[in-house]
Design a protein around this motif. Structure first.
Motif, short mmCIF file in Angstrom:
data_model
loop_
_atom_site.label_atom_id
_atom_site.label_comp_id
_atom_site.label_asym_id
_atom_site.label_seq_id
_atom_site.Cartn_x
_atom_site.Cartn_y
_atom_site.Cartn_z
N ALA A 178 37.97 37.52 35.76
CA ALA A 178 38.19 36.27 34.98
C ALA A 178 37.88 35.02 35.83
N VAL A 179 38.05 35.18 36.97
CA VAL A 179 37.95 33.88 38.00
C VAL A 179 36.71 33.02 37.50
N SER A 180 35.71 33.66 37.60
CA SER A 180 34.47 32.80 37.12
C SER A 180 34.50 32.57 35.56
N LEU A 181 35.35 32.85 34.92
CA LEU A 181 35.54 32.34 33.56
C LEU A 181 36.61 31.51 33.56
N TRP A 182 37.28 30.91 34.53
CA TRP A 182 38.35 29.94 34.61
C TRP A 182 39.62 30.46 33.94
N ALA A 183 39.62 31.77 34.01
CA ALA A 183 40.77 32.22 32.99
C ALA A 183 41.63 33.20 34.02
N TYR A 184 41.77 33.13 35.57
CA TYR A 184 42.08 34.01 36.19
C TYR A 184 43.84 33.82 36.02
N GLU A 185 44.18 32.80 36.13
CA GLU A 185 45.79 32.62 36.01
C GLU A 185 46.30 32.81 34.88
N GLN A 186 45.67 32.55 33.50
CA GLN A 186 46.13 32.92 32.40
C GLN A 186 46.15 34.44 32.19
N VAL A 187 45.07 35.17 32.64
CA VAL A 187 45.00 36.58 32.51
C VAL A 187 46.17 37.10 33.58
N HIS A 188 46.32 36.85 34.77
CA HIS A 188 47.16 37.24 35.57
C HIS A 188 48.76 37.01 35.06
N ASP A 189 48.94 35.86 34.55
CA ASP A 189 50.22 35.68 33.87
C ASP A 189 50.60 36.54 32.83
N ALA A 190 49.66 36.84 31.79
CA ALA A 190 49.75 37.76 30.69
C ALA A 190 50.00 39.24 31.08
N LEU A 191 49.45 39.74 32.23
CA LEU A 191 49.52 40.95 32.63
C LEU A 191 50.92 41.02 33.30
N MET A 192 51.30 40.00 33.98
CA MET A 192 52.86 39.99 34.63
C MET A 192 53.67 39.94 33.63
N ALA A 193 53.41 39.54 32.42
CA ALA A 193 54.61 39.46 31.28
C ALA A 193 54.74 40.73 30.46
N THR A 194 53.94 41.55 30.92
CA THR A 194 54.04 42.92 30.29
C THR A 194 55.29 43.62 30.70
N GLU A 195 55.95 44.57 29.87
CA GLU A 195 57.36 44.82 30.64
C GLU A 195 57.20 46.30 31.11
N TYR B 251 33.11 40.52 36.46
CA TYR B 251 33.29 41.47 37.74
C TYR B 251 32.15 42.04 38.18
N HIS B 252 31.51 42.87 37.60
CA HIS B 252 30.25 43.49 37.87
C HIS B 252 29.15 42.30 38.46
N ALA B 253 28.99 41.28 38.28
CA ALA B 253 28.16 40.08 38.43
C ALA B 253 28.41 39.91 39.90
N ASN B 254 29.87 39.89 40.61
CA ASN B 254 30.43 39.66 41.71
C ASN B 254 31.06 40.91 42.10
N ARG B 255 30.38 42.30 42.03
CA ARG B 255 31.18 43.22 42.49
C ARG B 255 31.44 43.38 44.01
N ASP B 256 30.43 43.01 44.61
CA ASP B 256 30.54 43.11 46.14
C ASP B 256 31.56 42.26 46.70
N THR B 257 31.63 40.86 46.01
CA THR B 257 32.73 40.14 46.44
C THR B 257 33.97 40.69 46.20
N TRP B 258 34.43 41.15 45.15
CA TRP B 258 35.72 41.65 44.68
C TRP B 258 35.93 43.01 45.00
N ALA B 259 35.01 44.07 45.33
CA ALA B 259 35.22 45.25 45.87
C ALA B 259 35.52 45.03 47.43
N GLY B 260 34.87 44.26 48.17
CA GLY B 260 35.35 43.78 49.37
C GLY B 260 36.63 43.12 49.49
N LEU B 261 37.06 42.37 48.76
CA LEU B 261 38.27 41.62 48.67
C LEU B 261 39.43 42.78 48.59
#
Length: 208
Positions: free
Chosen positions: A110-127, A152-162
């Protein structure tokens, strides 16, 4: 624990004692890399929230199924926003299984979709603990899962490395679970109270 070059050299990574130069081998990359303060605080691929130009860096190693990470998250975000000068670096450390890995992968997509923070917050809000279906349903409320997966797969090497670096750093620094933090050059383990965070940020700022 204070994050210093001497401590980094003396810290074991998965039973391996780091020798002179603090060089360890990341298995997935096959490249020798140094565990340095800069590597912990300034990984160029790690998502950054808060103030990117802040004078204090706060790194959190977290898992999307960690109940303590979730409970702390609103308070952590509030402390960072209230301070205004904290650079918040999020380091996925998916240690609770397949659902955690799936959550990390799709959220990084979601980083390259400019939605990282929103997705991150949504997952953190689950109980509760999450299934892969829970992860995907939560993310779908923010962004199409198919788009996040493709990104994710378009930048798989970057994210897997991270993700590999995050794991090796956390183990090398002696963290035994999530959440875990590096605030400035001091390490903190476990859930922190609001005052502890505020005091830790002030300490890091004073020592900078």
């Amino acid at each position: 624990m204070i994050l210093t070059r001497r401590n980094l050299i003396a810290t074991g990574a998965g039973g391996l004692l780091l020798g002179a130069g603090a060089v360890s081998l990341w298995p997935e990359t096959g490249q020798a890399q140094q565990l340095t303060i800069d590597a912990v605080l300034n990984d160029p691929d790690a998502p950054v929230q808060g103030n990117p130009d802040g004078d204090v860096t706060l790194v959190e190693y977290f898992d999307y199924q960690c109940p303590f990470c979730k409970r702390m998250h609103p308070m952590l975000k509030d402390v960072v926003a209230e301070d205004g000068k904290v650079r918040l670096v999020m380091k996925d450390w998916p240690i609770f299984g397949a659902a955690s890995i799936r959550a990390s992968q799709l959220t990084l997509g979601a980083v390259s979709l400019w939605a990282y923070e929103q997705v991150h917050d949504a997952l953190m809000a689950t109980e509760a603990r999450l299934s892969i279906k829970d992860v995907e349903a939560t993310i779908a409320e923010v962004v199409a899962v198919e788009k996040a997966e493709a990104a994710y797969h378009a930048n798989r090497d970057t994210w897997a490395g991270l993700l590999t670096r995050n794991d090796h750093q956390a183990v090398a620094l002696g963290f035994r679970g999530t959440p875990a933090f590096a605030i400035g050059t001091t390490l903190y383990t476990g859930a922190q109270k609001r005052k502890n965070l505020v005091d830790a940020i002030a300490k890091a700022r004073a020592e900078a």
